[in-house]
Design a protein around this motif. Structure first.
Motif, PDB file in Angstrom:
ATOM      1  N   TYR A 198      10.690 -10.964  -9.160  1.00 54.00           N
ATOM      2  CA  TYR A 198      11.482 -10.753  -7.911  1.00 54.00           C
ATOM      3  C   TYR A 198      11.420  -9.437  -7.404  1.00 54.00           C
ATOM      4  CZ  TYR A 198      15.391 -10.776  -4.720  1.00 54.00           C
ATOM      5  OH  TYR A 198      16.376 -10.617  -3.513  1.00 54.00           O
ATOM      6  N   HIS A 199      11.857  -8.458  -8.595  1.00 52.34           N
ATOM      7  CA  HIS A 199      11.982  -6.738  -8.095  1.00 52.34           C
ATOM      8  C   HIS A 199      10.573  -6.141  -8.052  1.00 52.34           C
ATOM      9  CE1 HIS A 199      15.954  -7.619  -9.775  1.00 52.34           C
ATOM     10  NE2 HIS A 199      16.299  -6.539  -9.268  1.00 52.34           N
ATOM     11  N   LEU A 200       9.714  -6.777  -8.989  1.00 52.09           N
ATOM     12  CA  LEU A 200       8.317  -6.223  -8.670  1.00 52.09           C
ATOM     13  C   LEU A 200       7.697  -6.648  -7.324  1.00 52.09           C
ATOM     14  CD1 LEU A 200       6.753  -6.605 -12.369  1.00 52.09           C
ATOM     15  CD2 LEU A 200       7.721  -4.525 -11.288  1.00 52.09           C
ATOM     16  N   ARG A 201       8.001  -7.424  -6.743  1.00 57.14           N
ATOM     17  CA  ARG A 201       7.527  -8.222  -5.317  1.00 57.14           C
ATOM     18  C   ARG A 201       7.903  -7.174  -4.238  1.00 57.14           C
ATOM     19  NH1 ARG A 201       8.398 -13.122  -5.948  1.00 57.14           N
ATOM     20  NH2 ARG A 201      10.399 -13.450  -4.479  1.00 57.14           N
ATOM     21  N   SER A 202       9.237  -6.771  -4.540  1.00 49.50           N
ATOM     22  CA  SER A 202       9.960  -6.010  -3.517  1.00 49.50           C
ATOM     23  C   SER A 202       9.382  -4.675  -3.573  1.00 49.50           C
ATOM     24  CB  SER A 202      11.371  -5.960  -3.698  1.00 49.50           C
ATOM     25  OG  SER A 202      11.970  -5.256  -2.860  1.00 49.50           O
ATOM     26  N   LEU A 203       9.077  -4.209  -4.590  1.00 49.17           N
ATOM     27  CA  LEU A 203       8.413  -2.862  -5.131  1.00 49.17           C
ATOM     28  C   LEU A 203       7.153  -2.803  -4.365  1.00 49.17           C
ATOM     29  CD1 LEU A 203       9.513  -1.733  -8.594  1.00 49.17           C
ATOM     30  CD2 LEU A 203      10.090  -0.604  -6.683  1.00 49.17           C
ATOM     31  N   ALA A 204       6.360  -3.919  -4.570  1.00 49.05           N
ATOM     32  CA  ALA A 204       4.933  -4.042  -4.120  1.00 49.05           C
ATOM     33  C   ALA A 204       4.925  -3.896  -2.595  1.00 49.05           C
ATOM     34  CB  ALA A 204       4.403  -5.341  -4.445  1.00 49.05           C
ATOM     35  N   ILE A 205       5.823  -4.434  -1.716  1.00 52.59           N
ATOM     36  CA  ILE A 205       6.096  -3.972  -0.231  1.00 52.59           C
ATOM     37  C   ILE A 205       6.282  -2.733   0.076  1.00 52.59           C
ATOM     38  CG2 ILE A 205       7.397  -4.627   1.665  1.00 52.59           C
ATOM     39  CD1 ILE A 205       7.674  -7.378   0.437  1.00 52.59           C
ATOM     40  N   VAL A 206       7.302  -2.159  -0.781  1.00 52.01           N
ATOM     41  CA  VAL A 206       7.570  -0.621  -0.774  1.00 52.01           C
ATOM     42  C   VAL A 206       6.294   0.234  -1.086  1.00 52.01           C
ATOM     43  CG1 VAL A 206       8.789   1.172  -1.603  1.00 52.01           C
ATOM     44  CG2 VAL A 206      10.119  -0.771  -1.330  1.00 52.01           C
ATOM     45  N   GLY A 207       5.540  -0.023  -2.121  1.00 49.17           N
ATOM     46  CA  GLY A 207       4.445   0.695  -2.435  1.00 49.17           C
ATOM     47  C   GLY A 207       3.394   0.614  -1.359  1.00 49.17           C
ATOM     48  N   PHE A 208       3.042  -0.637  -0.802  1.00 51.21           N
ATOM     49  CA  PHE A 208       1.934  -0.909   0.457  1.00 51.21           C
ATOM     50  C   PHE A 208       2.252  -0.005   1.600  1.00 51.21           C
ATOM     51  CE2 PHE A 208       0.953  -2.894   4.114  1.00 51.21           C
ATOM     52  CZ  PHE A 208      -0.469  -3.351   4.151  1.00 51.21           C
ATOM     53  N   VAL A 209       3.667   0.017   2.090  1.00 57.93           N
ATOM     54  CA  VAL A 209       3.885   0.953   3.271  1.00 57.93           C
ATOM     55  C   VAL A 209       4.107   2.191   2.999  1.00 57.93           C
ATOM     56  CG1 VAL A 209       5.718   1.017   4.928  1.00 57.93           C
ATOM     57  CG2 VAL A 209       5.104  -1.192   4.324  1.00 57.93           C
ATOM     58  N   TYR A 210       4.831   2.560   1.840  1.00 56.24           N
ATOM     59  CA  TYR A 210       5.155   4.041   1.572  1.00 56.24           C
ATOM     60  C   TYR A 210       3.693   4.891   1.287  1.00 56.24           C
ATOM     61  CZ  TYR A 210      10.411   3.293   0.959  1.00 56.24           C
ATOM     62  OH  TYR A 210      11.593   3.673   1.323  1.00 56.24           O
ATOM     63  N   SER A 211       2.992   4.055   0.641  1.00 54.67           N
ATOM     64  CA  SER A 211       1.684   4.858   0.364  1.00 54.67           C
ATOM     65  C   SER A 211       0.720   4.628   1.411  1.00 54.67           C
ATOM     66  CB  SER A 211       1.007   4.096  -0.655  1.00 54.67           C
ATOM     67  OG  SER A 211       0.683   2.679  -0.552  1.00 54.67           O
ATOM     68  N   GLY A 212       0.840   4.000   2.332  1.00 53.82           N
ATOM     69  CA  GLY A 212       0.195   3.748   3.515  1.00 53.82           C
ATOM     70  C   GLY A 212       0.576   4.813   4.489  1.00 53.82           C
ATOM     71  N   VAL A 213       1.630   5.221   4.653  1.00 48.70           N
ATOM     72  CA  VAL A 213       2.304   6.107   5.543  1.00 48.70           C
ATOM     73  C   VAL A 213       1.933   7.544   5.222  1.00 48.70           C
ATOM     74  CG1 VAL A 213       4.289   7.310   6.550  1.00 48.70           C
ATOM     75  CG2 VAL A 213       4.013   4.595   6.585  1.00 48.70           C
ATOM     76  N   GLN A 214       2.208   7.732   3.857  1.00 52.53           N
ATOM     77  CA  GLN A 214       1.907   8.966   2.912  1.00 52.53           C
ATOM     78  C   GLN A 214       0.631   9.507   2.990  1.00 52.53           C
ATOM     79  OE1 GLN A 214       3.034   9.191  -1.103  1.00 52.53           O
ATOM     80  NE2 GLN A 214       0.979  10.162  -1.480  1.00 52.53           N
ATOM     81  N   VAL A 215      -0.418   8.437   2.864  1.00 54.04           N
ATOM     82  CA  VAL A 215      -1.910   8.783   3.198  1.00 54.04           C
ATOM     83  C   VAL A 215      -2.442   9.014   4.350  1.00 54.04           C
ATOM     84  CG1 VAL A 215      -4.192   8.202   2.370  1.00 54.04           C
ATOM     85  CG2 VAL A 215      -2.286   7.774   0.725  1.00 54.04           C
ATOM     86  N   THR A 216      -1.833   8.190   5.367  1.00 52.27           N
ATOM     87  CA  THR A 216      -2.248   8.506   6.820  1.00 52.27           C
ATOM     88  C   THR A 216      -1.763   9.501   7.388  1.00 52.27           C
ATOM     89  OG1 THR A 216      -1.755   6.009   7.230  1.00 52.27           O
ATOM     90  CG2 THR A 216      -1.721   7.506   9.065  1.00 52.27           C
TER      91      THR A 216
END
Length: 391
Positions: free
Chosen positions: A209-227
């Motif tokens: 449960y917690h890792l899945r939520s972190l995965a969504i955060v990682g997907f978006v935060y990293s995407g915005v950061q690198v963009t």
């Protein structure tokens, strides 16, 4: 504590050099792209290829680290960085594609392998700080690229500038060798790398449960950061008509903010503020600052552009150390490497998807403001979702 300093320096150096190579391409894009025969906005496609390859490399990182040792794998990553920048200097579209693939195989495994190393030598209360220090290697490398590569390009050419990253990678590969005896002592030489090593880490993340939520955060935060980092120099030269050296200086301010932000957030996380809500807050603030960055025009004073860039760096790239300390907190016992490998898939998916979408929006509308507003909205949505999950 003392036994963790050497591994920390090693992982920091690896992260820094990988970032110099990766973001060095973004910095030289305005002058390199015409000679390669493509438009500078194609840097978004280059990044997509890098991170697409990085997804596969990241998935296999844990298995290879178990078999060969994390330090040996790290040395191979540095060799891949050297080969990637050497290929780019051939100045053809095909060579650029192969360069992006090699760079992805270098960059993708960096976080899983370094997490594999640091999780063994740090205590729980020091993890946010140590992971944040290690993660400052990314903005440090990007800052080095932004500061030095325009200068080397002006003095020689862009090929000499990007080859500088390859020389640094070769040096790091040699310098970390003395650590191998201690850090690679516990490995499984007979371990086979199987197809399940690609699938199991992703299942591990999605079933928790917690890792899945972190995965969504990682997907978006990293995407915005690198963009933001990928397009920043191209954006500044196009929207504000800045010289490459001036845009590179502002890009360096962005990275300086990222370095100090990661250190600051890492130092206060868990000691003064709980890490999880801090991660949410950084996403919300980044959303607002990203909108502000999209509003730059020639009427903005230089100092104001520099200030927004600095603070944007501190928030948009300040989350990583906290994120990986949270990952270690929720990872199943003795599966930190596999958990980091699985999480890297979602992180790499974000940075593979968002830069090209950003580039398409800019190309279709001829306006950076809408593209910046789009990624800001996604960032805020991810932060709000994680906050809801935490309740």
């Amino acid at each position: 504590m003392r036994g963790a300093i050497g591994p920390l320096l090693a992982t920091f150096s690896i992260q820094t050099v990988a970032a110099v190579a990766l973001f060095g391409v973004a910095v030289i894009a305005p002058v390199a792209a015409p000679e390669i025969g493509v438009d500078a906005t194609m840097i978004g496609t280059f990044s997509a290829i890098v991170y697409g390859a990085g997804m596969l490399g990241g998935l296999l990182a844990g298995a290879f680290a178990d078999r060969f040792g994390a330090i040996r794998v790290s040395q191979v990553l540095m060799v891949l960085a050297l080969l990637a920048v050497a290929l780019l200097t051939l100045s053809t579209p095909l060579a650029a594609i192969v360069s992006a693939i090699f760079l992805g195989f270098c960059y993708g495994p960096v976080n899983p392998v370094s997490t594999h190393i640091l999780a063994r030598v740090t205590s729980r209360d020091l993890r946010p700080l140590f992971f944040s220090i290690k993660q400052t290697g990314m903005p440090a490398g990007a800052g080095i690229a932004g500061l030095l590569m325009p200068m080397v390009t002006a003095a020689f050419d862009w090929r000499a500038a990007i080859l500088m990253a390859g020389v640094m990678a070769a040096a790091v590969a040699l310098l970390i060798q003395p650590l191998r005896g201690r850090l690679d002592a516990v490995r499984q030489p007979t371990r086979m790398v199987r197809m399940r090593d690609v699938i199991e880490p992703v299942k591990l993340i999605w079933q928790n449960y917690h890792l899945r939520s972190l995965a969504i955060v990682g997907f978006v935060y990293s995407g915005v950061q690198v963009t933001v980092m990928t397009f920043y120099v191209v954006y500044l030269t196009a929207a504000l008509s800045l010289a490459l050296t001036t845009a590179g200086l502002i890009f360096t301010l962005l990275q300086l903010g990222a370095i100090l932000g990661r250190l600051f957030w890492g130092a206060i996380a868990e000691r003064y503020l709980p890490a999880a809500p801090l991660l949410v807050g950084l996403g919300l603030v980044t959303g607002g600052l990203t909108v502000a960055a999209g509003l730059y025009d020639t009427g903005w004073p230089f100092w104001s552009v520099g200030l927004v860039s600095f603070i944007l760096g501190a928030t948009s790239a300040g989350w990583n150390g906290i994120f990986f300390s949270e990952l270690v907190k929720y990872a199943p016992a003795d599966q930190t490497g596999a958990t980091a490998s699985g999480m890297q898939v979602f992180i790499m998916a974000g940075v593979a998807a968002m830069p090209p979408v950003f580039g398409v929006v800019v190309a279709a509308l001829g306006d950076y403001r809408a593209a910046f507003a789009m990624v800001a909205a996604v960032m805020v949505a991810a932060a709000v979702h994680h906050r809801v999950v935490l309740r």
